[in-house]
Scaffold this motif. Structure first.
Motif, PDB file in Angstrom:
ATOM      1  N   TRP A  34      37.149 116.070  73.766  1.00  0.00           N
ATOM      2  CA  TRP A  34      36.302 117.121  74.344  1.00  0.00           C
ATOM      3  C   TRP A  34      34.835 116.928  73.947  1.00  0.00           C
ATOM      4  N   LEU A  37      33.505 114.461  76.292  1.00  0.00           N
ATOM      5  CA  LEU A  37      33.274 115.072  77.605  1.00  0.00           C
ATOM      6  C   LEU A  37      31.977 115.890  77.591  1.00  0.00           C
ATOM      7  N   LYS A  51      34.658 120.763  87.727  1.00  0.00           N
ATOM      8  CA  LYS A  51      35.899 120.004  87.911  1.00  0.00           C
ATOM      9  C   LYS A  51      35.610 118.621  88.487  1.00  0.00           C
ATOM     10  N   ALA A  54      34.215 116.445  85.760  1.00  0.00           N
ATOM     11  CA  ALA A  54      35.258 116.135  84.783  1.00  0.00           C
ATOM     12  C   ALA A  54      36.181 115.031  85.309  1.00  0.00           C
ATOM     13  N   VAL A  82      41.095 116.610  79.857  1.00  0.00           N
ATOM     14  CA  VAL A  82      40.517 117.198  81.072  1.00  0.00           C
ATOM     15  C   VAL A  82      41.549 118.050  81.795  1.00  0.00           C
TER      16      VAL A  82
END
Length: 410
Positions: A34, A37, A51, A54, A82
């Motif tokens: 995470w 990300l 989204k 991601a 994700v």
């Protein structure tokens, strides 16, 4: 989709996975993914969760994997991290599940749509899960062959193309499995013709039947069964579970799918019975709960610390029911040094075969064996006749009355 800061969504996701009881190291690994990300989003000037972005992160990770920049475990970790975020955002919670690789990923979009339509047709037709899975695999293999080997669309297919597929695909199947494969292929070809996707009735190119199942079914001896049971360490929870599963299979002949789906409510401790509805043929089956089986089940159930309607659970978080038991029988047989050749079957089904063979050698009627194994037809039990060597010897024809002459050498 609601608007939320990525950092806030990560915090919500950390709370959502707590009931699964992941180990501290697993939670730490998800935290690292995470963080990667979040860094990825910041590099694209984005702080709110998207989204689309991601998914792009996952796609870029796949490209890194293909180029050898990251290991497969890291790619899977990023992909799962994700998926957790998306599920928490859309549902407010996270339920653990297996994330299987898309089996149709190698197909073109057009081929994927065709395969999905066929899958839907099988479901509408009321086919069982096992049949659907088998037929979908064969249909996928045929489409991959058409796409990658023939380099054409299904509308261009001719009888000869189907004929060439059969020897090609036979390399991936056992001789005794060809009959099932041909039935699946026949079904898919009929589907395409019915939908007007092929000009010719390609099913004509499929042979009427495959090889007969005339091989001797594999079994293990009584001494090998004892060897297997003695090799299991019953001082641990996983050992107690594996011992109970193997013993249950040996004594009852239950299929592996019925063992992993066995529920606490299926066991009547007072009447000493196990009553289930079989997953394969949906027929009810009631079997006696033998003393040693009942004791092993009780030993395991008293040792496990997690509640569930199912009997056999994973021994690592999340503590859900097992999805299969092939790896268990493989590990037990390896530890006991039994059936270690590559061509020897190692699944739970061998315990079913062995029980049937032993009952047959004790001259128990075939009808009783069929009922015990939960067969829909007594003919399904006839395959076990090949295991009864002692009684088969009495069927051998004598050479009495056949003249044997000797000729002189020139």
């Amino acid at each position: 989709m609601k608007k939320i800061l990525l950092t806030d969504l990560v915090l919500e996701s950390k709370e959502a996975i707590k009931p699964i009881q992941y180990s501290a190291s697993t939670v730490y690994q998800y935290g690292l993914a995470w963080d990667e990300l979040i860094y990825f989003f910041k590099s694209h000037g984005q702080t709110y969760f998207s989204k689309k972005l991601a998914i792009r992160f996952v796609q870029d990770s796949k490209a890194e994997l293909d180029q050898g920049f990251i290991k497969e475990w890291r790619y899977k970790l990023r992909r799962l991290s994700v998926q957790i975020l998306i599920e928490v955002l859309e549902t407010g919670s996270y339920l653990w599940k297996f994330h299987h690789k898309d089996a149709n990923s190698s197909l073109t979009n057009q081929m994927k749509l065709l395969h999905n339509a066929y899958s839907a047709e099988l479901t509408v037709a009321g086919k069982g899960n096992g049949t659907c899975g088998c037929y979908e695999v064969v249909a996928r293999q045929f489409l991959i062959y058409v796409q990658n080997e023939l380099h054409m669309g299904v509308s261009q297919l001719r009888l000869g193309d189907v004929g060439s597929f059969i020897p090609y695909i036979s390399k991936f199947y056992q001789v005794t499995s060809m009959c099932t494969m041909l039935s699946a292929l026949r079904s898919f070809l009929c589907f395409m013709y019915k939908k007007g996707l092929t000009e010719e009735k390609l099913v004509k190119a499929v042979p009427s039947s495959g090889a007969r199942k005339n091989s001797v079914v594999p079994t293990i001896k009584k001494i090998e069964e004892n060897q297997l049971l003695q090799s299991i360490d019953r001082t641990t929870r996983i050992g107690k579970r594996n011992y109970a599963m193997v013993l249950l299979a040996m004594r009852t002949g239950l299929r592996s799918i019925d063992i992993v789906n066995l529920e606490l409510s299926d066991i009547d401790w007072r009447k000493r019975t196990i009553s289930i509805t079989q997953k394969k043929n949906r027929r009810p089956l009631t079997l006696p709960l033998l003393a040693d089986v009942g004791n092993s089940l009780a030993d395991y159930l008293l040792a496990r610390h997690h509640s569930s309607p199912y009997v056999f659970l994973r021994c690592q978080p999340p503590y859900t029911k097992l999805s299969g038991c092939f790896s268990i029988s493989c590990s037990v047989m390896k530890k006991a040094s039994i059936r270690q050749s590559d061509n020897q079957r190692k699944g739970f089904h061998i315990f079913r075969h062995s029980l049937a063979a032993r009952m047959l050698s004790q001259e128990i009627p075939l009808s009783v064996i069929s009922n015990t194994l939960g067969h829909g037809s007594m003919a399904s039990s006839k395959v076990y006749l090949s295991t009864d060597g002692e009684h088969l010897k009495t069927c051998a024809l004598s050479l009495k009355g056949i003249e044997v002459t000797k000729e002189k050498l020139l």
